[in-house]
Design an enzyme around this catalytic site. Sequence first.
Site, PDB file in Angstrom:
ATOM      1  N   PRO A 171       0.823  -1.209   0.000  1.00 17.55           N
ATOM      2  CA  PRO A 171       0.000   0.000   0.000  1.00 17.55           C
ATOM      3  C   PRO A 171       0.861   1.265   0.000  1.00 17.55           C
ATOM      4  O   PRO A 171       1.671   1.463   0.893  1.00 17.55           O
ATOM      5  CB  PRO A 171      -0.803  -0.120   1.295  1.00 17.55           C
ATOM      6  CG  PRO A 171      -0.762  -1.563   1.633  1.00 17.55           C
ATOM      7  CD  PRO A 171       0.570  -2.043   1.161  1.00 17.55           C
ATOM      8  N   GLU A 172       0.716   2.047  -1.025  1.00 16.13           N
ATOM      9  CA  GLU A 172       1.448   3.300  -1.162  1.00 16.13           C
ATOM     10  C   GLU A 172       0.419   4.398  -1.423  1.00 16.13           C
ATOM     11  O   GLU A 172      -0.766   4.169  -1.215  1.00 16.13           O
ATOM     12  CB  GLU A 172       2.470   3.184  -2.310  1.00 16.13           C
ATOM     13  CG  GLU A 172       3.370   1.954  -2.140  1.00 16.13           C
ATOM     14  CD  GLU A 172       4.305   1.692  -3.295  1.00 16.13           C
ATOM     15  OE1 GLU A 172       4.746   2.653  -3.932  1.00 16.13           O
ATOM     16  OE2 GLU A 172       4.608   0.509  -3.543  1.00 16.13           O
TER      17      GLU A 172
ATOM     18  N   LYS B  54       1.413   7.807   3.124  1.00 20.03           N
ATOM     19  CA  LYS B  54       0.704   6.534   3.265  1.00 20.03           C
ATOM     20  C   LYS B  54      -0.137   6.491   4.541  1.00 20.03           C
ATOM     21  O   LYS B  54      -0.624   5.428   4.927  1.00 20.03           O
ATOM     22  CB  LYS B  54       1.707   5.377   3.274  1.00 20.03           C
ATOM     23  CG  LYS B  54       2.628   5.348   2.065  1.00 20.03           C
ATOM     24  CD  LYS B  54       3.654   4.225   2.186  1.00 20.03           C
ATOM     25  CE  LYS B  54       4.788   4.411   1.184  1.00 20.03           C
ATOM     26  NZ  LYS B  54       5.850   3.391   1.365  1.00 20.03           N
TER      27      LYS B  54
ATOM     28  N   ARG C  28      15.625  -4.108  -0.133  1.00 19.25           N
ATOM     29  CA  ARG C  28      14.315  -4.291  -0.757  1.00 19.25           C
ATOM     30  C   ARG C  28      14.452  -4.812  -2.186  1.00 19.25           C
ATOM     31  O   ARG C  28      15.384  -4.443  -2.901  1.00 19.25           O
ATOM     32  CB  ARG C  28      13.543  -2.953  -0.796  1.00 19.25           C
ATOM     33  CG  ARG C  28      13.198  -2.421   0.577  1.00 19.25           C
ATOM     34  CD  ARG C  28      12.160  -3.320   1.259  1.00 19.25           C
ATOM     35  NE  ARG C  28      11.957  -2.989   2.654  1.00 19.25           N
ATOM     36  CZ  ARG C  28      12.406  -3.708   3.675  1.00 19.25           C
ATOM     37  NH1 ARG C  28      13.090  -4.813   3.460  1.00 19.25           N
ATOM     38  NH2 ARG C  28      12.156  -3.357   4.916  1.00 19.25           N
TER      39      ARG C  28
END
Length: 293
Positions: A2-3, A54, A283
């Site tokens: 979720p961004e 966010k 990441r």
Amino acid sequence: MPELPEVETIRLGLEKYLVGHTIVSVDVGLRKIVTGDTKQIFGSKVKAVRRAGKGLIIDLDNDYSMAVHIKLTGQLIYRGSRVPRVSRVSLKKIGRDLPNKWTYVIFKLDRDSLLYYNDVRQFGWIKILPTSEVDKLPFFRELGPEPPVVPLRGTMKGQAPLTLEKFKEIVGRSSTKIKPFLMDQKKIGGVGNIYANEALFFAGIDPRRTAKQLSNEEMKKLYDAIIQVLKKGLKYHGATELNFVDALGQEGEYQQHFLVYSQEGEPCPKKNGIIKKIKLGGRGTYFCEKCQK
DNA sequence: CCCGGCGCCTGAGGGC
DNA sequence: TGCCCTCAGGCGCCGG
């Protein structure tokens, strides 16, 4: 993950369905998710739903707010009187029968309506506090400016958008790699792993490049690319990776339009090379070595 | 300032 | 109805 586009998609749904409802009671099934005094919100009415990066802020009419961060797997799902009887809700298994084993907070609303907070990984948080204290929370206080992709209405008050000039300024003095740079919430608000990968592909920039070594032209291309991919994400109601769903429990569609993210081993969209996956700042990073220099 | 590593968690997926 | 292991990731925190 979720961004900005995913959280904005949730915000739009909550704005439509939740605003005007009165909170009758709150049932907390996992204490660590909620901080603050739940008694403060009983009997108060939802006035507005804002977003900053966010983060979500649900403002109540008694000058209290609920600041929410859904992190990786949080969901805020509304069920009740305002949902059209015939809806095109395509529910994931996780969002079908509520509450389920991942439902950790239940807000009981007036008119027999409910708001569920589900969170498989339990990383998210809900903080109950006076509205005036919200922007003093470290997450919001330290949040960088966000790219201008949505109307200011609904976003945090007083947050100046990220202009091209500002972007050039902060990129130009950072010696970190450009991809971790884009994901740093203190530098830019709202961009996470998916959109950082996609924007760098759009701009043709290697994610391993050092930020301040980008040329003026590259910075401009990247700035435009960020705005472009965030808008694309919004258009498709976000990307459903893990458990993202909107305020009615519906999945997004942007995951069907990824150019590089999660496309390891696939031919790149321009057919120049094969999408490679490396780790950057811990990441997963996806890019095409032929297209991104 | 920047980086790497860890912790928080649990479902998914690979190897066998 | 297989079991075990590792990995993923937003963010905060710590140490170098």
